[in-house]
Scaffold this active site. Structure first.
Site, short mmCIF file in Angstrom:
data_model
loop_
_atom_site.label_atom_id
_atom_site.label_comp_id
_atom_site.label_asym_id
_atom_site.label_seq_id
_atom_site.Cartn_x
_atom_site.Cartn_y
_atom_site.Cartn_z
N ASN A 10 17.82 -11.33 -33.95
CA ASN A 10 18.00 -12.66 -34.50
C ASN A 10 19.42 -13.03 -34.83
OD1 ASN A 10 15.95 -14.65 -34.97
ND2 ASN A 10 14.76 -13.02 -35.91
N CYS A 11 19.77 -14.26 -34.48
CA CYS A 11 21.00 -14.87 -34.97
C CYS A 11 20.56 -16.01 -35.88
CB CYS A 11 21.83 -15.40 -33.82
SG CYS A 11 22.34 -14.10 -32.70
#
Lengths: 346, 428
Positions: B242-243
């Protein structure tokens, strides 16, 4: 430290309802409940003046009365202002709240009042002023005054203020962080087991009641209407001239598109920090559909496209802040005769 | 299914001529680590490694992921199945975890959604990774690498480094052994059938477009909710890709050490029966959300649950998924508790969530992520200080003489929604 106390005509020992119309007056030293407050505050603080105003006079001239009373308070250079307690008296509660709020915001001096939880003054002022919870009647005077005096001294000395239950004030509706004794995971499992056993438990965040907006009837004769574009997807001119934040936006931008037929990767980009910007940056029309809006204008399906668009970032931006943006933008759009808006989000 | 998760204590870390664990001191051969991190990935042009210890005047930003170094010493499978090792089922046997240290991937940023870690000062109270001995990898990729390729390169480099370091703990003597045992939910242990049956609903933030979580190497974006054993979770089956905003990003470290799973195992057979875990995704379209929530609720019901703990990752969009799970479960008579953080504005005066249901009457708050904090300057910055103005939680003018003013949102793990931290919010 010097303290000024505010009272209505009844507690200020001027008279009952028949004197509710009197204008504010100053008396030296403590009056009525002020004597009790002086006893509770002890030698650390001195009530140097008491300001008394009729409840009706205040209610009928809120702005003027506030100004007058604020000027009287300023003359005494107090370190602390007390008001009431107002118990369940509505007009008196509003007056106490309004004066304390003005003292805090305009004089930067701590101020505190006390009311019964259902006093209408609570809803209006609990977010800006500490309001100590009292009983509904004067039978709660001693207890209320004790809690007010204790909290007032803490405030005046700049000491940290604990949660409402500990300090005795009514919750202000402000969410404040603190470190709990257990981790969130542990608290969650404990809470669930209590809930399953039917034991009392306290949710840490009571669900808010959301605004529900009733949609307006469909727009008639779109071909005569000026349409505006708004986005919370963060499309801004390249370089983000207004520095709209990637998250928790504190501002929105208004940008001229009167000379543009479409947005390009060279002219615009997204400032949004909550989604993958690759495709929005490649073709910003994907988020702010200027290209198709121009088509609709050319085809005569809409009358005219408004020459500006508004943009902010919806990522983590508080609902209260978004509501403020919306009111400002709507005022401008209505003034400019815009009758329909397309809002795109991400 | 029994997993013994063994703590191998690491109390000091330094560079050495080879990578070994000497007592509780981890010596790291820098070149060996760099080579392992880079692997055969042609997208990576360079990797630099730094050590950051608790108490040091060091700021790390932007941080992408954090991973606990581990090694499988007994039982099937390996570390990070489907990404580093094969896809064999994990969650049995013995795994050694190097407790007290972590791999942190930082440097060149993918989006603007990464976060920071301060190793000392007021910010250090908010991140669990201020308390770990960190091996920080600054990874650079070829110019022109797409953001999605860039994310993958960084993710895998971090995992490879964690596996490389974990190997040093293979022959170490553990100081603590956690024994996690999964029993079939349909054959309750004798004598405890009266205890309430609890299911964990584990929402993995997975919306595509750099919001991805991996289950045995498969992107959860295209997943229908499914069952997973708690032992698999604790053995590295779930990896973050995840960003997203740092405060409530579930890093790989958080998944490896899921506090809800740990808590439910701990109390299993004592005051509850831990029936299982349903993992689900959080997609972006309404039909996908409804499909996932309804499918997930059905699985929880199938497990004959009395209650469920629901956890989240991220905010805004995932609020809607969480509310659907909550309302759906409560409607079936399955009692819920939901863990969430809040976005109540800098002053705390706004409502905190983007969606709501009156059925969510038991909520654990992990804090208001909008609350601001002043972080004084640090002597050393690993990464790039200037990104703070573009980072979620920062803003233009964040940097001043006194330091940087950010929302807690910018601090990695500050308001973790697995309930990893002690932070909470209350009404004042």
């Amino acid at each position: 430290m010097k303290v000024v106390h505010y009272l209505n005509q009844f507690f200020g020992q001027i008279g009952a309802e028949d004197k509710a119309g009197i204008e504010p007056v100053v008396k030296t030293g403590p009056v009525g409940p002020g004597v009790l407050f002086q006893e509770l505050l002890g030698s650390e603080a001195e009530i140097t003046a008491t300001i008394v105003c009729g409840d009706n006079y205040f209610a009928e001239h809120i702005d003027k009365a506030t100004e007058k009373i604020l000027a009287m308070i300023t003359d005494y250079h107090p370190d602390l202002v007390l008001a009431g307690p107002a118990f369940n008296a509505g007009r008196y509660g509003i007056a106490c709240g309004a004066i304390c709020a003005a003292v805090v915001s305009r004089l930067g001096v701590p101020a505190i009042t006390g009311m019964f939880a259902e006093n209408p003054g609570v809803e209006s002022f609990r977010k800006t002023v500490y309001i100590v919870a009292t009983r509904g009647t004067t039978a709660g005077m001693r207890d209320g005054a004790l809690k007010m005096a204790r909290l007032a001294l803490k405030l005046a000395k700049g000491q940290p203020i604990g949660p409402p239950g500990e300090e005795g004030y009514l919750p202000r509706g402000l969410r404040k962080n603190y470190f709990a004794p257990e981790t969130g995971a542990s608290r969650a499992v404990t809470m669930l087991l209590k809930k399953l056993k039917g034991e009392p438990f306290l949710t840490e965040y009571p669900m808010p009641v959301f605004d529900r907006v009733v949609p307006l009837p469909p727009v008639e004769r779109m071909s005569e209407v000026t349409l505006a574009l708004i986005t919370s997807g963060g499309i801004v001119p390249k370089g983000n001239p207004d520095r709209v934040e990637a998250s928790s936006a504190t501002k929105y931008g208004k940008y001229d598109i009167s000379a543009l037929q479409r947005l390009t990767a060279e002219s615009h980009e997204t400032a949004h920090g909550g989604y993958d910007p690759t495709y929005a940056n490649e073709d910003p029309n994907r988020v702010l559909p200027l290209d198709v809006a121009r088509d609709l204008e050319r085809e005569g399906i809409i009358g005219r496209l408004y020459p500006y668009y508004y943009a902010t970032v919806g990522n983590g931006t508080s609902v209260a802040r978004a509501g403020q943006f919306a009111r400002e933008i709507a005022t401008e759009l209505i003034a400019d005769g815009v009758r329909a808006v397309i809002i795109t989000s991400t | 299914m029994v997993l013994e998760l063994c703590s191998v204590s690491v109390e000091d870390i330094s560079w050495g001529r080879k990578t070994i664990l000497d007592g509780t001191a981890l010596l790291v051969h820098r070149e060996g680590l760099l080579a392992a991190a880079k692997g055969n990935d042609h997208r990576i042009t360079s990797v630099k490694a730094f050590i950051a210890r608790p108490g040091e005047s060091v700021r790390i930003l932007p941080v992408k992921d954090v991973i606990e170094p581990r090694v499988k010493v007994e039982g099937k499978g390996g570390m990070f199945p489907g990404l580093i090792s094969g896809v064999e089922t994990v969650g049995t046997g013995r795994t050694h975890a190097l407790r007290g240290c972590a791999v942190v991937t930082a440097g060149q940023v993918v989006g603007v959604q990464e976060g920071l870690i301060d190793m000392s000062g007021p910010g250090a109270h908010y991140s669990p990774f201020s308390r770990t001995l960190n091996i920080v990898l600054a990874v650079n990729v070829k110019y022109g690498t797409s953001p999605h390729e860039h994310e993958e390169a960084l993710r895998l480099a971090g995992l490879r480094a964690a596996v490389y370091l974990g190997e040093a703990g293979r022959n170490a003597k553990p100081v603590d052994v956690e024994r996690f045992e999964v029993r079939s939910p349909f054959t309750p242990k004798r004598g405890n059938a009266d205890l309430p049956g609890i299911v964990y609903v584990y929402m993995l933030l997975s919306q595509g477009l750099l919001h991805d979580t991996y289950l045995y190497g498969q992107n959860a974006t295209s997943l229908l909710p499914t069952l997973i054993m708690g032992t698999e979770i604790m053995d590295g089956a779930i990896v973050s890709g995840n960003c997203v905003s740092a405060c409530d990003k579930n890093t790989t470290y958080h998944h490896q050490n899921n506090p809800v799973v740990r808590e439910l195992f701990k109390r299993d057979g004592i005051d509850l029966r831990f029936l299982g875990t349903v993992v689900g995704n959080c997609n972006v379209t309404l039909p996908a959300k409804l499909r996932a929530a309804q499918y997930g609720v059905k699985l929880v019901e199938f497990l004959c649950a009395d209650g469920a703990v629901i956890t989240k990752e991220g905010f805004g969009n995932p609020d809607a998924d969480a509310m659907m799970y909550c309302a759906g479960l409560e409607q079936m008579g399955i009692r819920t508790v939901m863990i969430t953080d809040e976005f109540a504005g800098v002053d705390g005066a706004s409502q905190s969530l983007a969606d709501t249901t009156p059925r969510a009457d038991a909520v654990v708050s992990t804090g208001n992520a909008n609350e601001r904090i002043l972080l004084p300057p640090m002597e050393k910055v690993i990464g790039d200080m200037r990104v703070i103005e573009r980072m979620a939680g920062g803003q233009s003018g964040s940097i001043s003489q006194e330091g940087i003013t950010v929302e807690l949102q910018a601090i990695l793990g500050a308001t973790n929604e697995l309930g990893f931290e002690f932070l909470s919010a209350r009404e004042e």
